[in-house]
Design a protein around this motif. Sequence first.
Motif, PDB file in Angstrom:
ATOM      1  N   PHE A   1     -16.164 -12.843-109.620  1.00  0.00           N
ATOM      2  CA  PHE A   1     -14.589 -13.109-109.253  1.00  0.00           C
ATOM      3  C   PHE A   1     -14.576 -14.531-108.833  1.00  0.00           C
ATOM      4  O   PHE A   1     -15.109 -14.696-107.800  1.00  0.00           O
ATOM      5  CB  PHE A   1     -14.093 -12.244-108.352  1.00  0.00           C
ATOM      6  N   ASN A   2     -13.995 -15.399-109.360  1.00  0.00           N
ATOM      7  CA  ASN A   2     -13.737 -16.866-108.986  1.00  0.00           C
ATOM      8  C   ASN A   2     -12.387 -16.797-107.844  1.00  0.00           C
ATOM      9  O   ASN A   2     -12.279 -17.839-107.123  1.00  0.00           O
ATOM     10  CB  ASN A   2     -13.572 -17.889-109.976  1.00  0.00           C
ATOM     11  N   ASN A   3     -11.635 -15.863-108.090  1.00  0.00           N
ATOM     12  CA  ASN A   3     -10.513 -15.835-107.332  1.00  0.00           C
ATOM     13  C   ASN A   3     -10.350 -14.682-106.356  1.00  0.00           C
ATOM     14  O   ASN A   3     -10.229 -13.336-106.701  1.00  0.00           O
ATOM     15  CB  ASN A   3      -9.179 -15.655-108.474  1.00  0.00           C
ATOM     16  N   PRO A   4     -10.590 -15.067-105.163  1.00  0.00           N
ATOM     17  CA  PRO A   4     -10.727 -13.862-104.051  1.00  0.00           C
ATOM     18  C   PRO A   4      -9.470 -12.690-104.227  1.00  0.00           C
ATOM     19  O   PRO A   4      -9.807 -11.744-103.717  1.00  0.00           O
ATOM     20  CB  PRO A   4     -10.533 -14.671-103.004  1.00  0.00           C
ATOM     21  N   THR A   5      -8.186 -13.423-104.466  1.00  0.00           N
ATOM     22  CA  THR A   5      -7.040 -12.393-104.600  1.00  0.00           C
ATOM     23  C   THR A   5      -7.444 -11.263-105.766  1.00  0.00           C
ATOM     24  O   THR A   5      -7.067 -10.280-105.634  1.00  0.00           O
ATOM     25  CB  THR A   5      -5.887 -13.136-104.918  1.00  0.00           C
ATOM     26  N   ASP A   6      -7.894 -11.851-106.841  1.00  0.00           N
ATOM     27  CA  ASP A   6      -8.043 -11.115-108.014  1.00  0.00           C
ATOM     28  C   ASP A   6      -9.239  -9.924-107.687  1.00  0.00           C
ATOM     29  O   ASP A   6      -8.985  -8.708-107.872  1.00  0.00           O
ATOM     30  CB  ASP A   6      -8.537 -11.770-109.013  1.00  0.00           C
ATOM     31  N   LEU A   7     -10.103 -10.345-106.886  1.00  0.00           N
ATOM     32  CA  LEU A   7     -11.255  -9.411-106.398  1.00  0.00           C
ATOM     33  C   LEU A   7     -10.350  -8.427-105.434  1.00  0.00           C
ATOM     34  O   LEU A   7     -10.886  -7.175-105.517  1.00  0.00           O
ATOM     35  CB  LEU A   7     -12.404 -10.037-105.724  1.00  0.00           C
ATOM     36  N   ALA A   8      -9.674  -8.795-104.507  1.00  0.00           N
ATOM     37  CA  ALA A   8      -9.283  -7.973-103.489  1.00  0.00           C
ATOM     38  C   ALA A   8      -8.148  -7.072-103.968  1.00  0.00           C
ATOM     39  O   ALA A   8      -8.078  -5.888-103.717  1.00  0.00           O
ATOM     40  CB  ALA A   8      -8.325  -8.671-102.304  1.00  0.00           C
ATOM     41  N   THR A   9      -7.413  -7.342-105.170  1.00  0.00           N
ATOM     42  CA  THR A   9      -6.552  -6.516-105.860  1.00  0.00           C
ATOM     43  C   THR A   9      -6.985  -5.789-107.131  1.00  0.00           C
ATOM     44  O   THR A   9      -6.511  -5.106-107.639  1.00  0.00           O
ATOM     45  CB  THR A   9      -5.265  -7.240-106.201  1.00  0.00           C
ATOM     46  N   TYR A  10      -8.345  -5.982-107.370  1.00  0.00           N
ATOM     47  CA  TYR A  10      -8.824  -5.278-108.522  1.00  0.00           C
ATOM     48  C   TYR A  10      -8.806  -3.780-108.366  1.00  0.00           C
ATOM     49  O   TYR A  10      -9.240  -3.455-107.121  1.00  0.00           O
ATOM     50  CB  TYR A  10     -10.321  -5.612-108.661  1.00  0.00           C
ATOM     51  N   PRO A  11      -7.983  -2.994-109.280  1.00  0.00           N
ATOM     52  CA  PRO A  11      -8.014  -1.607-108.784  1.00  0.00           C
ATOM     53  C   PRO A  11      -9.453  -0.840-108.532  1.00  0.00           C
ATOM     54  O   PRO A  11     -10.141  -0.918-109.307  1.00  0.00           O
ATOM     55  CB  PRO A  11      -7.437  -1.123-110.073  1.00  0.00           C
ATOM     56  N   ARG A  12      -9.308  -0.007-107.503  1.00  0.00           N
ATOM     57  CA  ARG A  12     -10.577   0.901-107.342  1.00  0.00           C
ATOM     58  C   ARG A  12     -10.106   2.110-107.222  1.00  0.00           C
ATOM     59  O   ARG A  12      -9.145   2.547-106.189  1.00  0.00           O
ATOM     60  CB  ARG A  12     -11.036   0.443-106.090  1.00  0.00           C
ATOM     61  N   THR A  13     -10.630   3.143-108.008  1.00  0.00           N
ATOM     62  CA  THR A  13     -10.273   4.499-108.277  1.00  0.00           C
ATOM     63  C   THR A  13     -11.577   5.154-108.500  1.00  0.00           C
ATOM     64  O   THR A  13     -11.440   6.113-109.309  1.00  0.00           O
ATOM     65  CB  THR A  13      -9.275   4.454-109.680  1.00  0.00           C
ATOM     66  N   GLU A  14     -12.261   5.342-107.519  1.00  0.00           N
ATOM     67  CA  GLU A  14     -13.449   5.892-107.380  1.00  0.00           C
ATOM     68  C   GLU A  14     -13.400   7.438-107.945  1.00  0.00           C
ATOM     69  O   GLU A  14     -14.107   7.899-108.721  1.00  0.00           O
ATOM     70  CB  GLU A  14     -14.465   5.730-106.424  1.00  0.00           C
ATOM     71  N   ALA A  15     -12.612   8.205-107.153  1.00  0.00           N
ATOM     72  CA  ALA A  15     -12.428   9.534-107.282  1.00  0.00           C
ATOM     73  C   ALA A  15     -12.094   9.864-108.746  1.00  0.00           C
ATOM     74  O   ALA A  15     -12.588  10.838-109.248  1.00  0.00           O
ATOM     75  CB  ALA A  15     -11.717   9.988-106.037  1.00  0.00           C
ATOM     76  N   GLU A  16     -10.983   9.192-109.118  1.00  0.00           N
ATOM     77  CA  GLU A  16     -10.502   9.588-110.461  1.00  0.00           C
ATOM     78  C   GLU A  16     -11.630   9.232-111.620  1.00  0.00           C
ATOM     79  O   GLU A  16     -11.853   9.725-112.612  1.00  0.00           O
ATOM     80  CB  GLU A  16      -9.302   8.728-110.902  1.00  0.00           C
ATOM     81  N   ASP A  17     -12.236   8.055-111.543  1.00  0.00           N
ATOM     82  CA  ASP A  17     -13.265   7.583-112.217  1.00  0.00           C
ATOM     83  C   ASP A  17     -14.297   8.590-112.590  1.00  0.00           C
ATOM     84  O   ASP A  17     -14.891   9.086-113.493  1.00  0.00           O
ATOM     85  CB  ASP A  17     -13.935   6.257-111.705  1.00  0.00           C
ATOM     86  N   ILE A  18     -14.808   9.238-111.354  1.00  0.00           N
ATOM     87  CA  ILE A  18     -15.902  10.216-111.552  1.00  0.00           C
ATOM     88  C   ILE A  18     -15.399  11.421-112.193  1.00  0.00           C
ATOM     89  O   ILE A  18     -16.094  12.066-112.899  1.00  0.00           O
ATOM     90  CB  ILE A  18     -16.052  10.666-109.871  1.00  0.00           C
ATOM     91  N   ALA A  19     -14.112  11.813-112.025  1.00  0.00           N
ATOM     92  CA  ALA A  19     -13.547  12.994-112.567  1.00  0.00           C
ATOM     93  C   ALA A  19     -13.675  12.709-113.925  1.00  0.00           C
ATOM     94  O   ALA A  19     -13.462  13.694-114.860  1.00  0.00           O
ATOM     95  CB  ALA A  19     -12.164  13.264-112.004  1.00  0.00           C
ATOM     96  N   LEU A  20     -13.336  11.472-114.318  1.00  0.00           N
ATOM     97  CA  LEU A  20     -13.448  11.323-115.967  1.00  0.00           C
ATOM     98  C   LEU A  20     -14.682  11.159-116.559  1.00  0.00           C
ATOM     99  O   LEU A  20     -14.782  11.155-117.991  1.00  0.00           O
ATOM    100  CB  LEU A  20     -13.027   9.920-116.050  1.00  0.00           C
ATOM    101  N   LEU A  21     -15.849  11.411-115.862  1.00  0.00           N
ATOM    102  CA  LEU A  21     -17.189  11.303-116.576  1.00  0.00           C
ATOM    103  C   LEU A  21     -18.011  12.589-116.089  1.00  0.00           C
ATOM    104  O   LEU A  21     -19.078  12.650-115.728  1.00  0.00           O
ATOM    105  CB  LEU A  21     -17.906  10.316-115.699  1.00  0.00           C
ATOM    106  N   PRO A  22     -17.232  13.767-116.618  1.00  0.00           N
ATOM    107  CA  PRO A  22     -18.020  15.142-116.376  1.00  0.00           C
ATOM    108  C   PRO A  22     -19.485  15.164-117.238  1.00  0.00           C
ATOM    109  O   PRO A  22     -20.190  15.770-116.434  1.00  0.00           O
ATOM    110  CB  PRO A  22     -17.172  16.120-116.696  1.00  0.00           C
TER     111      PRO A  22
END
Length: 281
Positions: A61-82
């Motif tokens: 990430f060259n843009n700190p705002t982009d990194l900070a606002t990148y969506p993080r949805t770990e619990a949902e991600d894990i649920a999608l990978l049974p």
Amino acid sequence: MIIRDIATLKRTVRQWNQAGETIGLVPTMGALHEGHLSLVTQARARTQRVIVSIFVNPTQFNNPTDLATYPRTEAEDIALLPDVDAIFIPTAEAMYPEGFSSTVKVSAMAETLEGAYRPGHFDGMATVVTKLFSLSEADYAFFGEKDWQQLQIVRRFVQDLNLPIEIVACPTLREADGLALSSRNRRLSPEARKNAPALHAILQEIATTIRQGQPIAEALDNGMKSLIAAGFGPIDYLACCEAESLTSVTTVFATKHDNGALRLLVAAALESVRLIDNIVI
Ligand code: AMP
């Protein structure tokens, strides 16, 4: 199995290797959608063990705002990978411990297009992907054509560095209206979401006119005008390139090229959400 530390990942893949099982890796930054899952499906079909990595890699990430606002949805991600064998979710500290000093740098083809607008992005990507290849000891890694330049760069350094892994390209998954699935789409306002499919439609229009023999520069010019009229801006690039080397092609007629030799690539913002897409000519 969720693995958060490197030692456990190494121990696990060693066991699989000793049992003679093939390993497939799907590297992601999370915020998973059907596009990511199509890569997992391909991995499942091809390898006995599948690892999905989820890591929002700070160095790309060259843009700190982009990194900070990148969506993080770990619990949902894990649920999608049974039904994957391992989900590898390392910390930035584990991937980049104090003293970390090495970079995988691909020249020329990493400096154009996305590389010109996101300085250092592909160095960060290539470095973390090399680490993931090494840690996972994967036989195959699965990448989406959605990030076409990334795919070509990965192929390049795998070949250049003789990495013992095969790269599998997976087609871009799209919404019914043509918009390429992307974690960034969830940032689009309802209004922007309505206009976003024009990106793909305009690429298709340009490809058609080039196939019909219109000079590339002229077709790109018209495409630019259509993008602006559809509300896109700024438009970072709209380019016609040789598909593998990503060398820009502006003067020859596409009809002289074989099918699949040319690629149209675009990056354009819609209400400050930066979208990328590409298609074959
Ligand atoms: P990302 O999480 O954005 O780093 O993407 C992880 C992987 O998923 C990359 O290889 C992407 O090219 C791939 N990918 C993202 N969106 C799509 C899509 N719409 N269709 C196919 N692959 C995708």
